[in-house]
Design an enzyme around this catalytic site. Structure first.
Site, short mmCIF file in Angstrom:
data_model
loop_
_atom_site.label_atom_id
_atom_site.label_comp_id
_atom_site.label_asym_id
_atom_site.label_seq_id
_atom_site.Cartn_x
_atom_site.Cartn_y
_atom_site.Cartn_z
CG ASP A 19 31.64 41.04 86.26
OD1 ASP A 19 32.24 40.10 85.69
OD2 ASP A 19 32.22 41.87 86.99
CG ASP A 31 53.97 48.17 80.85
OD1 ASP A 31 53.64 47.28 80.05
OD2 ASP A 31 53.69 49.38 80.68
CG ASP A 90 32.72 36.62 84.98
OD1 ASP A 90 32.92 37.03 86.14
OD2 ASP A 90 31.66 36.79 84.36
CG HIS A 124 49.13 42.01 77.54
ND1 HIS A 124 50.42 41.63 77.88
CD2 HIS A 124 49.10 43.37 77.69
CE1 HIS A 124 51.13 42.70 78.21
NE2 HIS A 124 50.35 43.75 78.11
CG ASP A 125 50.72 44.67 74.66
OD1 ASP A 125 49.55 45.02 74.87
OD2 ASP A 125 51.68 45.07 75.35
CG ASP A 143 36.25 37.31 88.80
OD1 ASP A 143 36.70 36.14 88.99
OD2 ASP A 143 35.04 37.52 88.58
CG ASN A 190 31.59 38.60 89.30
OD1 ASN A 190 31.73 38.54 88.07
ND2 ASN A 190 32.09 39.59 90.02
CG ASP A 216 52.17 43.69 84.16
OD1 ASP A 216 53.21 44.28 83.81
OD2 ASP A 216 51.48 43.02 83.39
CD GLU A 251 56.29 45.75 77.46
OE1 GLU A 251 55.49 45.41 76.57
OE2 GLU A 251 56.02 46.64 78.30
#
Length: 573
Positions: free
Chosen positions: A37, A218, A33, A348-349, A41, A35, A110, A276
């Site tokens: 928040d 995907d 990150d 990520h899954d 990003d 910034n 993706d 995928e």
């Protein structure tokens, strides 16, 4: 044909450069990150490229950064050609592309085109009336005959969603249902309509014109559905069934992929395309990746990441000795020298590989490096999921409130209907839930692991106090530096990228041993995938060989210690 990140002009690389490449998946929300928040990003990615270049990475696969309402963490896209302000803007993506290319690296985006967001302009038009020109861009159906529209059981088919609940949502404005295999905010595109396909292809071409180097697609095997959309065998409690046989690997899938190749990729040979494909068979994978058929370079299959599933992924079971090795060998043998494998343990899954397939306590370093050795030296393109290169482990989720993932939370809320104990489901979520992969990358021991100066969107693993990238850079024996050796081996020796794969039986099912051969170069890889010592005997032809890589500082003859990995080389005279 070797691709390195130090001195390669990417405009002159051979078309099959991806065979010697290593891909690194960035899940931007949790990477870095810039910034404060609390959400990663694109600027944060740019700031961390030295980490990836030093690792030896050739390609970044970037999970979705498109404009999205984030019902499913960005996999619900409302504008394919805009960057979500959460992550930055198009200037940032252009800078990322330029910086990667300057370093001799590439960017793969993706591609999520089985479905869009329900906030995408295409769907807003489709939903506006039954006579709208885009009505047929999505799957709309009347309620089941003899039922009250919108009532339970009135859905056109009885399919169960990937995210629990029915796959159909009633639209009161038009009196019909729309299909969504995932969340209600992710309506499925109707690829039977040629206008849909042409709109998708045009969007893809514009991204390639912008300078990206390929796509990870995907759930691409779901784009062709059996047009009749028949019912599935109903579950005795929910009444819903598994519609997978009717919406996966449909009758026009290969036609669509070949059309995509002609319409989008022809004339742009130096690209990477990976699909995928949950539930894909070895036969389908071979068809898809056979270069003479002109479809995709490689596919992601899911057999090995389902080995520990019981009645669901949230009902984890222990792996039998040798089960992982046998599954991966099956795919190596089936795709052989015709097709091409994507090699991965994490994404990520999926939960963290060292926690799932290794031992993340007593043999944390040994099992993380053993798993990496076993994976990276097979035939195929290896994928590193962010944090895997430093041995990140599953997250820390004491309570339900600590989870963020839609799939996990939906399953939990449905679990009582299925007669499941809430605490057992929570345990399953802690072990196999997708949030494990989505905790922030652990850069240092400081606040929020150096991920953000603010409050992270999901909890940071407390073990970042010692498990972090900064602690590993100067440690020659670290997991990070071991990954550097593995990646360098792929770049330096064509036998790793191009060699044949032959499983070798050395008498222990918990040991995966295999030979790689290319011209006169031979490698023997032997990895103990267990917590126990294993007594082995290499074939006599390996009596006069050289050990070129091991994850232990010394070796013992005829014994592989817990999670010990050996890589031997000799000439094939």
């Amino acid at each position: 044909m070797t691709l390195t990140t130090a001195d390669t002009d990417i405009t002159t690389v051979q078309p099959e450069w991806w065979k010697s490449a290593v891909v690194y998946q960035v899940y931007p929300r949790s990477f870095s990150d810039s910034n404060g928040d609390g959400i990663g990003d694109i600027r944060g990615i740019i700031n961390r490229l030295d980490h990836l270049e030093q690792l030896g990475i050739d390609v970044i696969w970037l999970s979705p950064v498109y404009r999205s309402p984030h019902a499913d963490a960005g996999y619900d896209i409302s504008d394919y050609e805009a960057i979500d302000p959460l992550f930055g803007d198009l200037d940032d993506i252009d800078e990322l592309i330029a910086d990667l290319h300057r370093r001799g690296m590439r960017l793969v985006m993706d591609l999520v085109v089985n479905h869009t967001s329900d906030e995408h302009p295409w769907f807003l038009e489709s939903r506006s009336s039954t006579t709208n020109p885009k009505r047929d861009w999505y799957w709309w159906r009347d309620p089941r005959p003899g039922t009250a529209p919108g009532a339970p059981g009135a859905e056109p088919t009885n399919w169960e969603s990937f995210f629990s609940g029915p796959t159909w949502t009633f639209d009161e404005n038009t009196g019909q249902y729309y299909l969504h295999l995932f969340a209600p905010k992710q309506p499925d595109l109707n690829w039977e309509n040629p206008e849909v396909r042409q709109a998708v292809y045009a969007m893809m071409r514009r991204w390639l014109d912008r300078g990206i180097d390929g796509f990870r697609m995907d759930v691409i095997n779901l784009i062709s559905k059996h047009p009749e959309l028949p019912d599935a065998e109903p579950h005795p409690i929910t009444g819903r069934g598994d519609g997978f046989p009717f919406y996966a690997h449909g009758p026009r899938l290969h036609e669509y992929l070949q059309e995509m190749r002609r319409e989008v990729f022809d004339g742009r040979d130096a690209l990477l395309t990976v699909g995928e494909m949950p539930g894909v068979s070895t036969k389908e994978a071979l068809l898809t990746t056979d270069p003479t058929r002109r479809e995709l370079n490689m596919v992601f299959q899911f057999e090995h990441v389902g080995l520990d599933h019981g009645t669901s992924k949230f009902d984890p079971r222990p792996l039998a000795p040798g089960a992982l090795a046998d599954s991966l060998t099956k795919w190596q043998d089936a795709l052989g020298t015709t097709g091409w494998n994507s090699l991965y343990l994490s994404n990520h899954d999926q939960p963290r590989a060292v926690s799932r397939f290794g031992n993340d306590t007593q043999y944390w370093r040994e099992s993380a490096t053993a798993l990496a050795t076993m994976l990276h030296l097979q035939r195929g393109t290896p994928y590193v999921y962010q944090g895997e290169e430093i041995g990140m482990t599953n997250g820390h989720f004491p309570d339900l409130a600590d989870f963020r993932d839609l799939e996990s939370l939906n399953f939990y809320h449905q679990s009582s209907q299925l007669g499941l104990l809430a605490e057992n489901v929570l345990d399953g979520m802690r072990r196999n839930g997708r949030d494990n992969a989505r905790t922030p990358v652990q850069w240092n021991a400081e606040h929020a692991a150096g991920f953000t100066s603010g409050t992270p969107w999901i909890g940071v693993n407390p073990n970042h106090s010692w498990l972090n990238a900064e602690a590993q850079y100067q440690d020659a024996s670290s997991i990070y530096n071991y990954y550097r050796q593995l990646i360098a081996l792929r770049h330096e020796r064509d036998v790793v990228a191009l060699g044949t794969f032959t499983r070798v039986d050395i008498g222990e099912p918990a040991v995966l041993a295999f030979e790689r051969a290319h011209s006169a170069d031979l490698l023997m890889v032997a990895v103990n995938l267990s917590d126990e010592e294993r007594f082995i005997r290499f074939p006599t032809r390996w009596a006069h060989s050289t050990l070129i890589l091991s994850n232990y500082p010394d070796t013992a003859e005829f014994v592989l210690r817990p999670w010990e990995a050996h890589v031997l080389t000799r000439r094939n005279d």
